[in-house]
Motif scaffolding. Structure first.
Motif, PDB file in Angstrom:
ATOM      1  N   LEU A 288       0.830  -1.204   0.000  1.00 27.27           N
ATOM      2  CA  LEU A 288       0.000   0.000   0.000  1.00 27.27           C
ATOM      3  C   LEU A 288       0.865   1.255   0.000  1.00 27.27           C
ATOM      4  CD1 LEU A 288      -2.623   1.547   0.138  1.00 27.27           C
ATOM      5  CD2 LEU A 288      -2.801   0.977   2.577  1.00 27.27           C
ATOM      6  N   ASP A 289       1.900   1.261   0.817  1.00 20.37           N
ATOM      7  CA  ASP A 289       2.796   2.424   0.868  1.00 20.37           C
ATOM      8  C   ASP A 289       3.476   2.646  -0.477  1.00 20.37           C
ATOM      9  OD1 ASP A 289       4.411   4.533   2.072  1.00 20.37           O
ATOM     10  OD2 ASP A 289       6.051   3.089   1.996  1.00 20.37           O
ATOM     11  N   ASP A 290       3.923   1.571  -1.127  1.00 19.32           N
ATOM     12  CA  ASP A 290       4.571   1.694  -2.423  1.00 19.32           C
ATOM     13  C   ASP A 290       3.594   2.217  -3.478  1.00 19.32           C
ATOM     14  OD1 ASP A 290       6.885   1.022  -4.308  1.00 19.32           O
ATOM     15  OD2 ASP A 290       5.260  -0.155  -5.197  1.00 19.32           O
ATOM     16  N   PHE A 291       2.346   1.739  -3.405  1.00 17.51           N
ATOM     17  CA  PHE A 291       1.323   2.196  -4.352  1.00 17.51           C
ATOM     18  C   PHE A 291       1.082   3.697  -4.217  1.00 17.51           C
ATOM     19  CE2 PHE A 291      -3.456   2.654  -4.926  1.00 17.51           C
ATOM     20  CZ  PHE A 291      -3.393   2.768  -6.314  1.00 17.51           C
ATOM     21  N   VAL A 292       0.951   4.167  -2.992  1.00 19.62           N
ATOM     22  CA  VAL A 292       0.700   5.592  -2.769  1.00 19.62           C
ATOM     23  C   VAL A 292       1.927   6.425  -3.123  1.00 19.62           C
ATOM     24  CG1 VAL A 292       0.146   7.340  -1.041  1.00 19.62           C
ATOM     25  CG2 VAL A 292      -1.032   5.134  -0.991  1.00 19.62           C
ATOM     26  N   SER A 293       3.092   5.943  -2.715  1.00 18.06           N
ATOM     27  CA  SER A 293       4.318   6.728  -2.904  1.00 18.06           C
ATOM     28  C   SER A 293       4.739   6.833  -4.363  1.00 18.06           C
ATOM     29  CB  SER A 293       5.460   6.104  -2.095  1.00 18.06           C
ATOM     30  OG  SER A 293       5.148   6.059  -0.721  1.00 18.06           O
ATOM     31  N   SER A 294       4.383   5.835  -5.172  1.00 14.99           N
ATOM     32  CA  SER A 294       4.889   5.787  -6.549  1.00 14.99           C
ATOM     33  C   SER A 294       3.870   6.235  -7.597  1.00 14.99           C
ATOM     34  CB  SER A 294       5.360   4.368  -6.876  1.00 14.99           C
ATOM     35  OG  SER A 294       4.273   3.455  -6.804  1.00 14.99           O
ATOM     36  N   THR A 295       2.703   6.703  -7.154  1.00  7.78           N
ATOM     37  CA  THR A 295       1.690   7.157  -8.111  1.00  7.78           C
ATOM     38  C   THR A 295       1.283   8.593  -7.790  1.00  7.78           C
ATOM     39  OG1 THR A 295      -0.077   6.201  -6.729  1.00  7.78           O
ATOM     40  CG2 THR A 295       0.744   4.854  -8.561  1.00  7.78           C
ATOM     41  N   GLU A 296       0.962   9.326  -8.832  1.00  9.89           N
ATOM     42  CA  GLU A 296       0.449  10.680  -8.655  1.00  9.89           C
ATOM     43  C   GLU A 296      -1.040  10.608  -8.345  1.00  9.89           C
ATOM     44  OE1 GLU A 296       1.978  13.617  -8.623  1.00  9.89           O
ATOM     45  OE2 GLU A 296       3.883  12.526  -8.758  1.00  9.89           O
ATOM     46  N   PRO A 297      -1.548  11.404  -7.408  1.00 12.93           N
ATOM     47  CA  PRO A 297      -2.985  11.379  -7.114  1.00 12.93           C
ATOM     48  C   PRO A 297      -3.802  11.837  -8.304  1.00 12.93           C
ATOM     49  CG  PRO A 297      -1.926  13.236  -6.013  1.00 12.93           C
ATOM     50  CD  PRO A 297      -0.823  12.393  -6.575  1.00 12.93           C
ATOM     51  N   ALA A 298      -4.991  11.280  -8.447  1.00 10.23           N
ATOM     52  CA  ALA A 298      -5.880  11.661  -9.540  1.00 10.23           C
ATOM     53  C   ALA A 298      -6.258  13.129  -9.415  1.00 10.23           C
ATOM     54  CB  ALA A 298      -7.132  10.785  -9.525  1.00 10.23           C
ATOM     55  N   SER A 299      -6.448  13.752 -10.542  1.00  6.16           N
ATOM     56  CA  SER A 299      -6.866  15.154 -10.583  1.00  6.16           C
ATOM     57  C   SER A 299      -8.179  15.237 -11.352  1.00  6.16           C
ATOM     58  CB  SER A 299      -5.790  16.007 -11.258  1.00  6.16           C
ATOM     59  OG  SER A 299      -6.197  17.355 -11.344  1.00  6.16           O
ATOM     60  N   TYR A 300      -9.237  15.674 -10.684  1.00  7.07           N
ATOM     61  CA  TYR A 300     -10.568  15.711 -11.294  1.00  7.07           C
ATOM     62  C   TYR A 300     -10.733  16.961 -12.144  1.00  7.07           C
ATOM     63  CZ  TYR A 300     -15.656  16.142 -11.663  1.00  7.07           C
ATOM     64  OH  TYR A 300     -16.933  16.287 -12.138  1.00  7.07           O
ATOM     65  N   ASN A 301     -11.259  16.770 -13.354  1.00  4.98           N
ATOM     66  CA  ASN A 301     -11.527  17.871 -14.262  1.00  4.98           C
ATOM     67  C   ASN A 301     -12.959  17.735 -14.766  1.00  4.98           C
ATOM     68  OD1 ASN A 301     -11.686  19.049 -17.143  1.00  4.98           O
ATOM     69  ND2 ASN A 301      -9.796  19.964 -16.337  1.00  4.98           N
ATOM     70  N   ARG A 302     -13.813  18.680 -14.406  1.00  5.01           N
ATOM     71  CA  ARG A 302     -15.235  18.583 -14.740  1.00  5.01           C
ATOM     72  C   ARG A 302     -15.472  18.542 -16.257  1.00  5.01           C
ATOM     73  NH1 ARG A 302     -19.793  19.573 -11.751  1.00  5.01           N
ATOM     74  NH2 ARG A 302     -18.514  20.418 -10.062  1.00  5.01           N
ATOM     75  N   ALA A 303     -14.733  19.375 -17.006  1.00  5.63           N
ATOM     76  CA  ALA A 303     -14.926  19.403 -18.456  1.00  5.63           C
ATOM     77  C   ALA A 303     -14.555  18.060 -19.079  1.00  5.63           C
ATOM     78  CB  ALA A 303     -14.089  20.526 -19.064  1.00  5.63           C
ATOM     79  N   ARG A 304     -13.490  17.469 -18.578  1.00  4.53           N
ATOM     80  CA  ARG A 304     -13.081  16.164 -19.091  1.00  4.53           C
ATOM     81  C   ARG A 304     -14.121  15.105 -18.762  1.00  4.53           C
ATOM     82  NH1 ARG A 304      -7.853  12.747 -17.014  1.00  4.53           N
ATOM     83  NH2 ARG A 304      -7.777  11.224 -18.699  1.00  4.53           N
ATOM     84  N   PHE A 305     -14.642  15.180 -17.562  1.00  8.57           N
ATOM     85  CA  PHE A 305     -15.676  14.228 -17.131  1.00  8.57           C
ATOM     86  C   PHE A 305     -16.911  14.349 -18.033  1.00  8.57           C
ATOM     87  CE2 PHE A 305     -18.910  12.548 -14.185  1.00  8.57           C
ATOM     88  CZ  PHE A 305     -18.257  11.412 -13.705  1.00  8.57           C
ATOM     89  N   ARG A 306     -17.283  15.573 -18.350  1.00  5.89           N
ATOM     90  CA  ARG A 306     -18.432  15.805 -19.225  1.00  5.89           C
ATOM     91  C   ARG A 306     -18.187  15.200 -20.608  1.00  5.89           C
ATOM     92  NH1 ARG A 306     -18.149  20.899 -19.427  1.00  5.89           N
ATOM     93  NH2 ARG A 306     -19.316  21.296 -17.521  1.00  5.89           N
ATOM     94  N   ARG A 307     -16.980  15.379 -21.135  1.00  7.13           N
ATOM     95  CA  ARG A 307     -16.662  14.828 -22.456  1.00  7.13           C
ATOM     96  C   ARG A 307     -16.735  13.302 -22.450  1.00  7.13           C
ATOM     97  NH1 ARG A 307     -12.574  18.816 -22.282  1.00  7.13           N
ATOM     98  NH2 ARG A 307     -11.013  17.233 -21.733  1.00  7.13           N
ATOM     99  N   MET A 308     -16.244  12.679 -21.386  1.00  6.69           N
ATOM    100  CA  MET A 308     -16.279  11.217 -21.314  1.00  6.69           C
ATOM    101  C   MET A 308     -17.714  10.712 -21.203  1.00  6.69           C
ATOM    102  SD  MET A 308     -12.956  10.045 -19.081  1.00  6.69           S
ATOM    103  CE  MET A 308     -13.384  10.962 -17.608  1.00  6.69           C
ATOM    104  N   LEU A 309     -18.554  11.427 -20.453  1.00  8.29           N
ATOM    105  CA  LEU A 309     -19.957  11.028 -20.355  1.00  8.29           C
ATOM    106  C   LEU A 309     -20.646  11.095 -21.710  1.00  8.29           C
ATOM    107  CD1 LEU A 309     -21.135  12.730 -17.033  1.00  8.29           C
ATOM    108  CD2 LEU A 309     -21.151  10.290 -17.526  1.00  8.29           C
ATOM    109  N   LYS A 310     -20.364  12.150 -22.462  1.00 11.18           N
ATOM    110  CA  LYS A 310     -20.985  12.276 -23.776  1.00 11.18           C
ATOM    111  C   LYS A 310     -20.501  11.190 -24.720  1.00 11.18           C
ATOM    112  CE  LYS A 310     -21.927  17.253 -23.693  1.00 11.18           C
ATOM    113  NZ  LYS A 310     -21.625  18.571 -24.317  1.00 11.18           N
ATOM    114  N   ALA A 311     -19.217  10.824 -24.602  1.00  6.03           N
ATOM    115  CA  ALA A 311     -18.672   9.773 -25.457  1.00  6.03           C
ATOM    116  C   ALA A 311     -19.215   8.409 -25.076  1.00  6.03           C
ATOM    117  CB  ALA A 311     -17.143   9.776 -25.377  1.00  6.03           C
ATOM    118  N   GLY A 312     -19.572   8.240 -23.789  1.00  5.51           N
ATOM    119  CA  GLY A 312     -20.138   6.981 -23.317  1.00  5.51           C
ATOM    120  C   GLY A 312     -19.169   5.829 -23.451  1.00  5.51           C
ATOM    121  N   GLY A 313     -19.706   4.655 -23.812  1.00  9.29           N
ATOM    122  CA  GLY A 313     -18.893   3.445 -23.879  1.00  9.29           C
ATOM    123  C   GLY A 313     -17.832   3.462 -24.949  1.00  9.29           C
TER     124      GLY A 313
END
Length: 335
Positions: A288-313
């Motif tokens: 768990l420590d290695d997973f957290v230490s070696s990855t960048e935290p996710a960054s939420y972007n509303r516009a990107r989320f909207r585009r993915m929803l419109k694109a769907g599957g």
């Protein structure tokens, strides 16, 4: 066995309480640093994380709640759906003043972790799933029985004083003396089963567990899957940890995660069952420590989320799937 009881008793001394929407929530809060939200599995409580909490708290802020209907939290007539639990975790974190977390979910708690990441991507940095549900239909028949009519009354009889004590003594004895040799795969987790049986003496707990199970399992097995909205969390780091000898949810489900999320990290621990974090706590804490230490935290972007929803599957598969048939994102209610 005595050592386990001592650790659990010490952990219960650290329990804090907060009342949200009129319902008492129990949780353990330890350490400082980046926040880890540890979500236990079906019919368990925060003590399932006892072997790893102190180690993780040396570097992280660890929040280990009792989900509603479990442990020392209230057990009301309430919303026991995955969406309701995700809302409840959002509310708890808000009250505690914690904005973003890495969510670690075990078994049913893995389903809650995935739902939390879907409903609240702006508050989720990473997701680690431990022997999780949602990766395939198979599950032990003992869990399937919970949603069968009559289970509530039968279990009420089986947890009467005397009967219950005999059952839990037999389970713990089988765990202790079967912990070596060829029966180890079968007896490894029986001490945890004994704790679950003990908790079912409370009819409110049985009520909550029955309603919870009926929301996610039918006679054919798990009725939820994490595949249909995988594309929505494209930038979310994800890891999966499993015990090779898991008798509750097959370890082969771990390989399904890689098919859904090509960038997922998969760790299968040898000589471990459905609770790899208890069988190998030091190794689990290291992973768990290695997973957290070696990855960048996710960054939420509303516009990107909207585009993915419109694109769907048609959008690319993502590292953090969620659950088919689960509620849409909600921001106003809570379990």
């Amino acid at each position: 066995m005595a050592e386990k009881a001592d650790r659990a008793a010490a952990m219960r001394d650290d329990v804090q309480y907060v009342t949200i929407h009129g319902k008492k929530r129990a949780f353990v809060l330890k350490g400082s640093g980046p926040a880890l939200l540890l979500l236990h599995g079906l019919a368990c409580d925060h003590t399932t994380w006892t072997p790893v909490i102190d180690q993780l708290a040396k570097k992280y802020t660890v929040i280990a709640p009792d989900l509603l209907g479990h442990g020392l939290s209230d057990k009301p007539r309430a919303d026991y759906t995955l969406g309701g639990y995700a809302n409840g975790m959002r509310d708890l974190l808000t009250v505690l003043g914690i904005d973003k977390v890495t969510v670690v979910g075990h078994s049913f708690g893995g389903g809650v972790a995935m739902q939390f990441a879907y409903q609240f991507p702006e508050r989720t940095q990473r997701v680690m799933l431990v022997a999780t549900g949602g990766l395939g239909p198979e599950v032990t028949p003992l869990i399937k029985l919970i949603q069968v009519p009559g289970w509530f009354r039968v279990m009420g009889v089986l947890t009467l004083p005397g009967v219950r004590h005999l059952e839990t003594f037999a389970l713990r004895t089988a765990h202790e003396y079967g912990d070596v040799g060829p029966l180890r795969k079968v007896t490894r987790d029986l001490d945890e089963v004994a704790d679950i049986v003990e908790s079912w003496k409370d009819r409110r707990t049985r009520f909550a567990i029955r309603h919870l199970v009926r929301a996610v399992i039918d006679w054919r097995g798990q009725i939820v899957t994490m595949s249909d909205r995988a594309y929505l969390s494209d930038a979310m780091p994800m890891a999966v940890v499993w015990g090779r000898d898991d008798q509750v949810i097959p370890v082969r489900h771990a390989s399904n995660a890689a098919a859904l999320a090509p960038d997922v990290r998969v760790e299968v621990l040898p000589d471990a069952g459905h609770f790899p974090h208890k069988d190998h706590p030091e190794e689990f804490a290291r992973i768990l420590d290695d997973f957290v230490s070696s990855t960048e935290p996710a960054s939420y972007n509303r516009a990107r989320f909207r585009r993915m929803l419109k694109a769907g599957g048609s959008a690319p598969a993502s590292p953090v799937p969620t659950l088919e048939g689960a509620p849409e994102p909600q921001a106003a209610t809570s379990a």
